[in-house]
Design a protein around this motif. Sequence first.
Motif, PDB file in Angstrom:
ATOM      1  N   GLU A   1       0.827  -1.206   0.000  1.00 16.03           N
ATOM      2  CA  GLU A   1       0.000   0.000   0.000  1.00 16.03           C
ATOM      3  C   GLU A   1       0.863   1.259   0.000  1.00 16.03           C
ATOM      4  O   GLU A   1       1.706   1.438   0.874  1.00 16.03           O
ATOM      5  N   GLY A   2       0.610   2.114  -0.981  1.00 19.15           N
ATOM      6  CA  GLY A   2       1.303   3.394  -1.018  1.00 19.15           C
ATOM      7  C   GLY A   2       2.777   3.309  -1.370  1.00 19.15           C
ATOM      8  O   GLY A   2       3.486   4.298  -1.323  1.00 19.15           O
ATOM      9  N   GLY A   3       3.246   2.119  -1.718  1.00 18.34           N
ATOM     10  CA  GLY A   3       4.648   1.950  -2.108  1.00 18.34           C
ATOM     11  C   GLY A   3       4.866   2.327  -3.562  1.00 18.34           C
ATOM     12  O   GLY A   3       3.927   2.713  -4.263  1.00 18.34           O
ATOM     13  N   PRO A   4       6.117   2.195  -4.030  1.00 15.47           N
ATOM     14  CA  PRO A   4       6.419   2.578  -5.416  1.00 15.47           C
ATOM     15  C   PRO A   4       5.642   1.789  -6.462  1.00 15.47           C
ATOM     16  O   PRO A   4       5.323   2.327  -7.517  1.00 15.47           O
ATOM     17  N   THR A   5       5.305   0.536  -6.159  1.00 13.11           N
ATOM     18  CA  THR A   5       4.579  -0.245  -7.165  1.00 13.11           C
ATOM     19  C   THR A   5       3.189   0.318  -7.416  1.00 13.11           C
ATOM     20  O   THR A   5       2.661   0.207  -8.523  1.00 13.11           O
ATOM     21  N   GLN A   6       2.610   0.941  -6.385  1.00 15.04           N
ATOM     22  CA  GLN A   6       1.287   1.548  -6.566  1.00 15.04           C
ATOM     23  C   GLN A   6       1.377   2.715  -7.556  1.00 15.04           C
ATOM     24  O   GLN A   6       0.523   2.877  -8.433  1.00 15.04           O
ATOM     25  N   VAL A   7       2.437   3.514  -7.427  1.00 17.89           N
ATOM     26  CA  VAL A   7       2.681   4.622  -8.351  1.00 17.89           C
ATOM     27  C   VAL A   7       2.889   4.082  -9.769  1.00 17.89           C
ATOM     28  O   VAL A   7       2.342   4.616 -10.740  1.00 17.89           O
ATOM     29  N   MET A   8       3.677   3.005  -9.887  1.00 16.13           N
ATOM     30  CA  MET A   8       3.955   2.411 -11.198  1.00 16.13           C
ATOM     31  C   MET A   8       2.674   1.910 -11.864  1.00 16.13           C
ATOM     32  O   MET A   8       2.471   2.087 -13.058  1.00 16.13           O
ATOM     33  N   ARG A   9       1.811   1.293 -11.074  1.00 21.07           N
ATOM     34  CA  ARG A   9       0.539   0.784 -11.622  1.00 21.07           C
ATOM     35  C   ARG A   9      -0.324   1.933 -12.139  1.00 21.07           C
ATOM     36  O   ARG A   9      -0.952   1.825 -13.192  1.00 21.07           O
ATOM     37  N   THR A  10      -0.369   3.031 -11.392  1.00 20.18           N
ATOM     38  CA  THR A  10      -1.128   4.216 -11.824  1.00 20.18           C
ATOM     39  C   THR A  10      -0.561   4.743 -13.134  1.00 20.18           C
ATOM     40  O   THR A  10      -1.305   5.077 -14.062  1.00 20.18           O
ATOM     41  N   GLU A  11       0.758   4.809 -13.219  1.00 21.69           N
ATOM     42  CA  GLU A  11       1.389   5.289 -14.449  1.00 21.69           C
ATOM     43  C   GLU A  11       1.143   4.324 -15.610  1.00 21.69           C
ATOM     44  O   GLU A  11       1.005   4.747 -16.751  1.00 21.69           O
ATOM     45  N   HIS A  12       1.060   3.032 -15.319  1.00 24.59           N
ATOM     46  CA  HIS A  12       0.740   2.050 -16.367  1.00 24.59           C
ATOM     47  C   HIS A  12      -0.627   2.343 -16.980  1.00 24.59           C
ATOM     48  O   HIS A  12      -0.830   2.154 -18.184  1.00 24.59           O
ATOM     49  N   ARG A  13      -1.586   2.776 -16.149  1.00 23.30           N
ATOM     50  CA  ARG A  13      -2.911   3.115 -16.682  1.00 23.30           C
ATOM     51  C   ARG A  13      -2.803   4.298 -17.642  1.00 23.30           C
ATOM     52  O   ARG A  13      -3.422   4.319 -18.696  1.00 23.30           O
ATOM     53  N   MET A  14      -1.987   5.304 -17.259  1.00 25.34           N
ATOM     54  CA  MET A  14      -1.793   6.482 -18.110  1.00 25.34           C
ATOM     55  C   MET A  14      -1.107   6.089 -19.415  1.00 25.34           C
ATOM     56  O   MET A  14      -1.475   6.566 -20.498  1.00 25.34           O
ATOM     57  N   ILE A  15      -0.130   5.205 -19.318  1.00 23.77           N
ATOM     58  CA  ILE A  15       0.573   4.698 -20.501  1.00 23.77           C
ATOM     59  C   ILE A  15      -0.425   3.981 -21.411  1.00 23.77           C
ATOM     60  O   ILE A  15      -0.425   4.164 -22.627  1.00 23.77           O
ATOM     61  N   GLY A  16      -1.283   3.182 -20.801  1.00 28.56           N
ATOM     62  CA  GLY A  16      -2.305   2.450 -21.560  1.00 28.56           C
ATOM     63  C   GLY A  16      -3.233   3.370 -22.320  1.00 28.56           C
ATOM     64  O   GLY A  16      -3.563   3.123 -23.490  1.00 28.56           O
TER      65      GLY A  16
END
Length: 160
Positions: A69-84
């Motif tokens: 929760e709230g770690g770097p992977t959460q940020v990466m997942r959010t950015e993956h949505r933007m990339i998508g």
Amino acid sequence: MSEGKISVTFEQDHDRLDALFTTFQEQKRKDFAKAKEAFVAFKFGLQRHIVWEEDVLFPKWEENSGMAEGGPTQVMRTEHRMIGDCLEAIHHKVQAQDPESDQDDQRLLDILKSHNMKEERILYPSIDQVISDQERAELYQAMKEIPEERYRTCCGSGHS
């Protein structure tokens, strides 16, 4: 796929994807068929890369580091949505044989640049530190076993 460090394997994939996207940009106003071929390979490869991270790499890192929760992977997942979302916007232009995707291209490149840098400087080296050789072999095996259909569609559409 090598069995070496995660950071090396994933950075090499970033470089390969960057080269495909550059080909798309260089060719889209000259040879659209060639540009489209490069984009299709890029889109498929990037979706595969994201699936590898979200289905295999990130869960293992979260488990071993205790940071979900709230770690770097959460940020990466959010950015993956933007990339998508960017990928889909360019994809629509490619399907319409419209080379005027410069704004979408730039938006994607801007996100990818900072995203890839964070992964390469922080996340991947951290993953290499928290997993054993045995776990790394298991990660590569799990990546190989993901069916291709899983990366045929993109992270922006209907996949939360």
